[in-house]
Scaffold this motif. Structure first.
Motif, PDB file in Angstrom:
ATOM      1  N   SER A   1       7.290  -4.271   6.269  1.00  0.00           N
ATOM      2  CA  SER A   1       8.385  -3.460   5.865  1.00  0.00           C
ATOM      3  C   SER A   1       7.979  -2.071   5.119  1.00  0.00           C
ATOM      4  CB  SER A   1       9.496  -4.198   4.685  1.00  0.00           C
ATOM      5  OG  SER A   1      10.318  -3.325   4.274  1.00  0.00           O
ATOM      6  N   ILE A   2       8.897  -1.249   5.311  1.00  0.00           N
ATOM      7  CA  ILE A   2       8.470   0.188   4.364  1.00  0.00           C
ATOM      8  C   ILE A   2       9.632   0.543   3.677  1.00  0.00           C
ATOM      9  CG2 ILE A   2       7.056   1.185   6.265  1.00  0.00           C
ATOM     10  CD1 ILE A   2       9.445   2.852   7.203  1.00  0.00           C
ATOM     11  N   LEU A   3       9.525   1.152   2.540  1.00  0.00           N
ATOM     12  CA  LEU A   3      10.658   1.652   1.619  1.00  0.00           C
ATOM     13  C   LEU A   3      10.572   3.173   1.505  1.00  0.00           C
ATOM     14  CD1 LEU A   3      12.716   1.166  -0.455  1.00  0.00           C
ATOM     15  CD2 LEU A   3      10.902   1.143  -2.337  1.00  0.00           C
ATOM     16  N   ASN A   4      11.586   4.004   1.826  1.00  0.00           N
ATOM     17  CA  ASN A   4      11.335   5.272   1.981  1.00  0.00           C
ATOM     18  C   ASN A   4      12.101   5.866   0.865  1.00  0.00           C
ATOM     19  OD1 ASN A   4       9.766   6.253   4.300  1.00  0.00           O
ATOM     20  ND2 ASN A   4      11.520   5.567   5.623  1.00  0.00           N
TER      21      ASN A   4
ATOM     22  N   SER B   1       1.013  -1.303  -0.005  1.00  0.00           N
ATOM     23  CA  SER B   1       0.170  -0.043  -0.107  1.00  0.00           C
ATOM     24  C   SER B   1       1.034   1.311  -0.056  1.00  0.00           C
ATOM     25  CB  SER B   1      -1.093   0.046   1.199  1.00  0.00           C
ATOM     26  OG  SER B   1      -0.218  -0.021   2.296  1.00  0.00           O
ATOM     27  N   PRO B   2       0.352   2.204  -0.509  1.00  0.00           N
ATOM     28  CA  PRO B   2      -0.629   2.377  -1.409  1.00  0.00           C
ATOM     29  C   PRO B   2      -0.520   1.604  -2.739  1.00  0.00           C
ATOM     30  CG  PRO B   2       0.353   4.374  -1.618  1.00  0.00           C
ATOM     31  CD  PRO B   2       1.022   3.320  -0.489  1.00  0.00           C
TER      32      PRO B   2
ATOM     33  N   ASN C   1       4.358   0.696   1.643  1.00  0.00           N
ATOM     34  CA  ASN C   1       4.320  -0.067   2.608  1.00  0.00           C
ATOM     35  C   ASN C   1       4.142  -1.505   2.234  1.00  0.00           C
ATOM     36  OD1 ASN C   1       3.900   1.802   5.166  1.00  0.00           O
ATOM     37  ND2 ASN C   1       2.218   2.362   3.658  1.00  0.00           N
ATOM     38  N   CYS C   2       4.535  -2.574   2.915  1.00  0.00           N
ATOM     39  CA  CYS C   2       4.576  -3.970   2.519  1.00  0.00           C
ATOM     40  C   CYS C   2       4.185  -4.723   3.793  1.00  0.00           C
ATOM     41  CB  CYS C   2       5.635  -4.329   1.984  1.00  0.00           C
ATOM     42  SG  CYS C   2       5.828  -6.219   1.148  1.00  0.00           S
ATOM     43  N   SER C   3       3.158  -5.552   3.773  1.00  0.00           N
ATOM     44  CA  SER C   3       2.907  -6.451   4.939  1.00  0.00           C
ATOM     45  C   SER C   3       2.898  -7.888   4.389  1.00  0.00           C
ATOM     46  CB  SER C   3       1.714  -5.980   5.627  1.00  0.00           C
ATOM     47  OG  SER C   3       0.551  -6.151   4.748  1.00  0.00           O
ATOM     48  N   TYR C   4       3.081  -8.612   4.831  1.00  0.00           N
ATOM     49  CA  TYR C   4       3.248 -10.295   4.555  1.00  0.00           C
ATOM     50  C   TYR C   4       2.840 -11.284   5.730  1.00  0.00           C
ATOM     51  CZ  TYR C   4       7.741 -10.328   7.323  1.00  0.00           C
ATOM     52  OH  TYR C   4       8.512 -10.483   8.314  1.00  0.00           O
ATOM     53  N   GLU C   5       2.112 -12.336   5.066  1.00  0.00           N
ATOM     54  CA  GLU C   5       1.807 -13.589   5.823  1.00  0.00           C
ATOM     55  C   GLU C   5       2.358 -14.695   4.875  1.00  0.00           C
ATOM     56  OE1 GLU C   5      -2.660 -12.099   7.083  1.00  0.00           O
ATOM     57  OE2 GLU C   5      -2.322 -13.916   6.851  1.00  0.00           O
ATOM     58  N   VAL C   6       3.581 -15.258   5.488  1.00  0.00           N
ATOM     59  CA  VAL C   6       4.074 -16.412   4.760  1.00  0.00           C
ATOM     60  C   VAL C   6       4.427 -17.569   5.801  1.00  0.00           C
ATOM     61  CG1 VAL C   6       4.946 -14.968   2.866  1.00  0.00           C
ATOM     62  CG2 VAL C   6       6.308 -15.467   4.651  1.00  0.00           C
ATOM     63  N   THR C   7       4.809 -18.618   5.121  1.00  0.00           N
ATOM     64  CA  THR C   7       5.206 -19.739   6.022  1.00  0.00           C
ATOM     65  C   THR C   7       6.495 -19.962   5.875  1.00  0.00           C
ATOM     66  OG1 THR C   7       2.985 -20.894   5.737  1.00  0.00           O
ATOM     67  CG2 THR C   7       4.807 -22.241   6.530  1.00  0.00           C
TER      68      THR C   7
ATOM     69  N   LEU D   1       7.921  -3.014  -6.278  1.00  0.00           N
ATOM     70  CA  LEU D   1       7.407  -4.284  -5.750  1.00  0.00           C
ATOM     71  C   LEU D   1       8.145  -4.871  -4.717  1.00  0.00           C
ATOM     72  CD1 LEU D   1       7.630  -5.651  -9.520  1.00  0.00           C
ATOM     73  CD2 LEU D   1       5.440  -5.378  -8.245  1.00  0.00           C
ATOM     74  N   CYS D   2       7.330  -5.439  -3.747  1.00  0.00           N
ATOM     75  CA  CYS D   2       8.044  -6.110  -2.480  1.00  0.00           C
ATOM     76  C   CYS D   2       7.799  -7.509  -2.885  1.00  0.00           C
ATOM     77  CB  CYS D   2       7.088  -5.614  -1.431  1.00  0.00           C
ATOM     78  SG  CYS D   2       7.185  -6.581   0.256  1.00  0.00           S
ATOM     79  N   ALA D   3       8.512  -8.362  -2.358  1.00  0.00           N
ATOM     80  CA  ALA D   3       8.676  -9.953  -2.632  1.00  0.00           C
ATOM     81  C   ALA D   3       9.269 -10.530  -1.263  1.00  0.00           C
ATOM     82  CB  ALA D   3       9.518 -10.379  -3.813  1.00  0.00           C
ATOM     83  N   VAL D   4       8.477 -11.650  -0.852  1.00  0.00           N
ATOM     84  CA  VAL D   4       8.923 -12.066   0.309  1.00  0.00           C
ATOM     85  C   VAL D   4       9.482 -13.756  -0.037  1.00  0.00           C
ATOM     86  CG1 VAL D   4       8.221 -13.294   2.285  1.00  0.00           C
ATOM     87  CG2 VAL D   4       7.425 -11.088   1.902  1.00  0.00           C
ATOM     88  N   ASN D   5      10.501 -14.114   0.208  1.00  0.00           N
ATOM     89  CA  ASN D   5      11.210 -15.468  -0.015  1.00  0.00           C
ATOM     90  C   ASN D   5      11.077 -16.409   1.161  1.00  0.00           C
ATOM     91  OD1 ASN D   5      12.517 -14.300  -2.256  1.00  0.00           O
ATOM     92  ND2 ASN D   5      14.177 -14.306  -1.521  1.00  0.00           N
TER      93      ASN D   5
END
Lengths: 113, 110
Positions: free
Chosen positions: B72-75, B7-8, B22-28, B88-92
């Motif tokens: 996470s945030i990117l400023n 977001s946004p 902003n980037c929020s995540y739910e991963v295993t 783009l935000c990515a989660v490994n």
């Protein structure tokens, strides 16, 4: 350094036709990925291969098949193309031992009529 | 199912402004979170974050991760027209999977 090479760059298909997108990397990476990107969207994972000899489904695997031919090559096949598969396809690879950064090919624009 | 939400979705600012993405995540089995910049073609790598509270910085860009709150945030400070792009935000995960968010489209006007 070629990096990640994917072919073809552009393709137009008719509904029901089949095709294979080819991807090869020369960085000795273990893991390879196929993503699709629709307009205004992020990348959605189709399939990935964490190491040679393994493949796993991602978020949107329906209508696709993959083959990890060897460590270098990872192909994506559409058996019976549908208009909903019109998209830009990106192949990527990475070495999990390093930064975890994905290295991308230039993308393949596929249109299904 | 692994989930990454940014977001946004879009943001329009003027040159010189500061932006926070902003980037929020739910991963295993979280392993790392990465930020990429995409202009017309394939995404290019910006940062990788693995530990909470440690800021990564590159010029006017900086990023931080909160593993407790899963975001996470990117400023970007003193924005320039060349910063216009999709971020783009990515989660490994430990299984080798990389899941992306839908991205934030940033437009910087002169």
């Amino acid at each position: 350094n070629a990096g990640v090479t994917q072919t073809p760059k552009f393709q137009v298909l008719k509904t029901g036709q089949s095709m294979t997108l080819q991807c090869a990397q020369d960085m000795n990476h273990n893991s390879m990925y196929w993503y699709r990107q629709d307009p205004g969207m992020g990348l959605r994972l189709i399939y990935y291969s964490a190491s040679e000899g393994t493949t796993d489904k991602g978020e949107v695997p329906n209508g696709y098949n993959v083959s990890r031919l060897n460590k270098r090559e990872f192909s994506l096949r559409l058996e019976s193309a549908a208009p909903s598969q019109t998209s830009v396809y990106f192949c990527a690879s990475r070495d999990l031992q390093n930064t975890g950064e994905l290295f991308f090919g230039e993308g393949s624009r596929l249109t299904v009529l | 199912e692994d989930k990454v939400v940014q977001s946004p979705l879009s943001l329009v600012v003027h040159e010189g402004d500061t932006v926070t993405l902003n980037c929020s995540y739910e991963v295993t089995n979280f392993r790392s979170l990465l930020w990429y910049k995409q202009e017309k073609k394939a995404p290019t790598f910006l940062f990788m974050l693995t530990s909470s509270g440690i800021e990564k910085k590159s010029g006017r860009l900086s990023s931080i991760l909160d593993k407790k709150e899963l975001f996470s945030i990117l400023n970007i400070t003193a924005t320039q027209t060349g910063d216009s792009a999709v971020y783009l935000c990515a989660v490994n995960t430990n299984a080798g999977k990389s899941t992306f968010g839908d991205g934030t489209t940033l437009t910087v006007k002169p």
